[in-house]
Design a protein around this motif. Structure first.
Motif, short mmCIF file in Angstrom:
data_model
loop_
_atom_site.label_atom_id
_atom_site.label_comp_id
_atom_site.label_asym_id
_atom_site.label_seq_id
_atom_site.Cartn_x
_atom_site.Cartn_y
_atom_site.Cartn_z
N GLY A 91 0.70 -1.38 -0.12
CA GLY A 91 -0.01 -0.01 -0.06
C GLY A 91 0.92 1.20 -0.02
N SER A 92 2.13 0.92 0.11
CA SER A 92 3.12 2.35 -0.06
C SER A 92 4.46 1.94 -0.77
CB SER A 92 3.09 3.05 1.40
OG SER A 92 3.96 2.16 2.41
N THR A 93 4.96 2.96 -0.95
CA THR A 93 6.23 2.55 -1.66
C THR A 93 7.36 2.11 -0.46
OG1 THR A 93 6.19 4.45 -3.00
CG2 THR A 93 8.49 3.73 -2.75
N SER A 94 7.31 2.36 0.89
CA SER A 94 7.99 1.95 1.82
C SER A 94 7.94 0.71 2.12
CB SER A 94 7.96 2.95 3.14
OG SER A 94 8.36 4.27 2.75
N LEU A 95 6.36 0.23 2.03
CA LEU A 95 6.35 -1.09 2.31
C LEU A 95 6.66 -2.14 1.15
CD1 LEU A 95 2.64 -0.84 4.08
CD2 LEU A 95 5.13 -1.63 5.02
N GLY A 96 6.49 -1.67 0.03
CA GLY A 96 6.73 -2.49 -1.19
C GLY A 96 6.23 -3.48 -1.36
N HIS A 97 6.78 -4.62 -2.33
CA HIS A 97 5.88 -5.65 -2.51
C HIS A 97 6.54 -7.05 -2.06
CE1 HIS A 97 4.29 -3.69 -6.27
NE2 HIS A 97 5.33 -3.01 -5.97
N VAL A 98 5.62 -8.07 -1.85
CA VAL A 98 6.18 -9.39 -1.07
C VAL A 98 5.72 -10.65 -2.19
CG1 VAL A 98 6.10 -10.82 0.67
CG2 VAL A 98 6.11 -8.41 1.28
N ILE A 99 6.50 -11.28 -2.62
CA ILE A 99 6.30 -12.44 -3.39
C ILE A 99 6.65 -13.58 -2.50
CG2 ILE A 99 6.77 -13.68 -5.33
CD1 ILE A 99 6.15 -10.96 -6.11
N SER A 100 5.23 -14.57 -2.22
CA SER A 100 5.44 -15.44 -1.26
C SER A 100 5.15 -17.03 -1.87
CB SER A 100 4.48 -15.15 -0.13
OG SER A 100 3.19 -15.05 -0.77
N ALA A 101 5.62 -18.03 -1.11
CA ALA A 101 5.40 -19.23 -1.30
C ALA A 101 5.01 -19.82 -0.07
CB ALA A 101 6.58 -19.94 -2.13
N LEU A 102 3.52 -20.38 0.04
CA LEU A 102 3.10 -20.65 1.34
C LEU A 102 2.64 -22.33 1.18
CD1 LEU A 102 1.04 -17.49 2.43
CD2 LEU A 102 3.30 -18.23 3.23
N TRP A 103 2.72 -23.13 2.17
CA TRP A 103 2.15 -24.18 2.22
C TRP A 103 0.89 -23.98 3.15
CZ3 TRP A 103 1.43 -26.81 7.10
CH2 TRP A 103 0.67 -27.93 7.16
N LEU A 104 -0.23 -24.66 2.39
CA LEU A 104 -1.66 -24.31 3.03
C LEU A 104 -2.42 -25.62 3.46
CD1 LEU A 104 -2.78 -21.33 0.67
CD2 LEU A 104 -1.80 -21.15 2.93
N VAL A 105 -3.32 -25.56 4.30
CA VAL A 105 -4.20 -26.70 4.73
C VAL A 105 -5.47 -25.86 4.79
CG1 VAL A 105 -2.57 -28.16 5.99
CG2 VAL A 105 -3.76 -26.50 7.30
N GLU A 106 -6.59 -26.56 4.35
CA GLU A 106 -8.12 -26.04 4.69
C GLU A 106 -8.76 -27.19 5.65
OE1 GLU A 106 -9.51 -25.65 0.60
OE2 GLU A 106 -8.11 -23.82 0.17
N LEU A 107 -9.31 -26.45 6.80
CA LEU A 107 -10.00 -27.36 7.53
C LEU A 107 -11.53 -27.30 7.52
CD1 LEU A 107 -7.67 -26.92 10.78
CD2 LEU A 107 -7.43 -28.18 8.75
N PRO A 108 -12.50 -28.22 7.32
CA PRO A 108 -13.65 -28.13 7.10
C PRO A 108 -14.38 -27.77 8.37
CG PRO A 108 -13.19 -30.44 7.35
CD PRO A 108 -11.82 -29.79 7.24
N LEU A 109 -15.22 -26.69 8.27
CA LEU A 109 -16.14 -26.20 9.62
C LEU A 109 -17.32 -26.54 9.17
CD1 LEU A 109 -14.51 -22.52 9.82
CD2 LEU A 109 -13.81 -24.72 11.11
N SER A 110 -18.01 -26.38 7.95
CA SER A 110 -19.48 -26.74 7.68
C SER A 110 -19.04 -27.35 6.20
CB SER A 110 -20.41 -25.70 8.19
OG SER A 110 -20.24 -24.58 6.82
N SER A 111 -20.59 -27.51 5.84
CA SER A 111 -20.54 -28.21 4.40
C SER A 111 -20.24 -26.98 3.28
CB SER A 111 -22.18 -28.65 4.01
OG SER A 111 -23.15 -27.47 4.06
N SER A 112 -20.01 -25.73 3.68
CA SER A 112 -19.80 -24.74 2.49
C SER A 112 -18.71 -23.84 3.23
CB SER A 112 -21.09 -24.05 2.32
OG SER A 112 -21.44 -23.46 3.26
N SER A 113 -17.99 -23.97 4.17
CA SER A 113 -17.16 -23.08 4.85
C SER A 113 -15.68 -23.94 5.26
CB SER A 113 -17.59 -22.35 5.88
OG SER A 113 -17.95 -22.92 6.92
N HIS A 114 -14.89 -23.23 5.36
CA HIS A 114 -13.44 -23.83 5.99
C HIS A 114 -12.49 -22.84 6.50
CE1 HIS A 114 -12.32 -23.02 1.89
NE2 HIS A 114 -10.89 -22.69 2.43
#
Length: 360
Positions: A91-114
């Motif tokens: 959001g600003s020149t001082s913060l710049g950009h971040v390129i990332s590679a993340l390992w993710l897991v999705e945990l079920p909470l209901s039939s349509s959310s996680h």
């Protein structure tokens, strides 16, 4: 120990884990995500850096079992797992950009959310430099650890495509390996479009309780031992890095295949305490005894622990006693795990470590 050498270790470890985790699944899913948000000015110094709205993109590939998402999670402790390649503009020149590679897991909470949990690495384009970027005080290094917490809700689906909305937090910092290290905490709302191949029903209604025959096979109490090592930078920035090593013993009470309660005792030899003391410190003055209690989640061969801890002896007077201990462990052998983690004090990430864990 140089910063480049320390950075290479976590990089190689995380990349190895990402490849291993995504290679085990049998059903592939692809998704793209667009998000908008705001970097939290969680410290007074951040106010000058946050001048506009943050935005980002993500491309995600994951796998899950043929039994379906919820059934596979309840019976085997295997959730959706995958890798996301992302881009974030702070959001600003001082913060710049971040390129990332993340390992993710999705945990079920209901039939349509996680819920989403993620960890990995991010490359910042505008780290602090006394000559080139003197105002970029959020991050002190190009290479940083990344964490993600989010909730997602399915809006609609057609055939093998799903359109969802999510809200969450993304965090990037180097864990005080090199100052300054205020960190970037981005609150975001996102929209994602996902395609899944050969999937019977991702949100099938299945039992979320472990079947009794599987539950009976779980060892209710497991002993844990870990040896960890890392480095810290302390003010003023630019001084030699201080090694920190620790030895942990603990016990986990497993409730089912998916999670358990973890209790731990930790003995840390913190060389950085000598740099913030006016008087010379003996060996005993550098030893910190800590305890903690929290949860550990299990995703096949991967394990994520989040423990609320207290430092009882020789606490750092700047950081305080209470901290959050986060550790990601991957099972490299029957009783042997590779660990990557950090401690954070009052939203300030501190003491990044690599470790070896054993199940007793």
């Amino acid at each position: 120990m140089s910063l480049s050498a320390f950075s290479f270790g976590p990089s190689l470890t995380v990349l190895t884990l990402l490849v291993a985790l995504t290679a085990e699944g049998q059903i592939n899913t692809w998704s793209c995500r667009a998000e908008g948000g705001y970097v939290l000015p969680h410290r007074e110094e951040m106010n000058a850096l946050v001048t506009g709205h943050a935005r980002g993109l993500g491309l995600r590939k994951g796998t899950l079992g043929k039994e379906g998402w919820r059934s596979n999670w309840s019976r085997h402790g295997d959730a959706w797992q995958g890798v996301e390649l992302g881009w974030l503009y702070g959001g600003s020149t001082s913060l710049g950009h971040v390129i990332s590679a993340l390992w993710l897991v999705e945990l079920p909470l209901s039939s349509s959310s996680h819920a989403e949990l993620g960890a990995g690495l991010g490359w910042a384009t505008k780290p602090y430099d006394i000559r080139e970027n003197p105002l970029s005080i959020a991050l002190g290094t190009h290479l940083n650890a990344g964490l993600r917490l989010a909730l997602s809700k399915e809006l609609c689906r057609f055939d093998s495509y799903i359109f969802s909305m999510s809200a969450g937090l993304s965090h990037f910092s180097n864990g005080a390996v090199q100052l300054p290290n205020l960190g970037i905490n981005n609150i975001h709302v996102g929209l994602s479009f996902e395609r899944m191949a050969d999937l019977p029903d991702r949100n099938e209604v299945g039992q979320l309780n472990t079947p009794p025959e599987v539950d009976a096979m779980i060892a209710k109490w497991n002993g844990i031992m870990a040896i960890r090592a890392g480095v810290r930078d302390v003010p003023p920035a630019g001084d030699p890095l201080h090694p920190v090593s620790s030895f942990m013993v603990g016990a986990e009470r497993r409730w089912n295949m998916r999670w358990g309660c973890l209790i731990a005792l930790d003995l840390t030899y913190n060389q950085s305490l000598r740099a913030i003391s006016f008087d010379p410190l003996s060996v005993n003055d550098r030893i910190q005894f800590a305890s903690g209690i929290g949860n550990q989640w299990h995703f096949g061969r991967a394990h994520l622990a989040m423990v609320h801890g207290w430092v009882w002896t020789n606490p750092d007077h700047i950081l305080g006693q209470r901290h959050l201990h986060t550790a990601f462990a991957y099972e490299a052998g029957e009783l042997f795990f590779i660990e990557l983690g950090l401690r954070s004090f009052r939203l300030r990430a501190d003491y990044t470590f690599l470790g070896i864990r054993f199940t007793l």
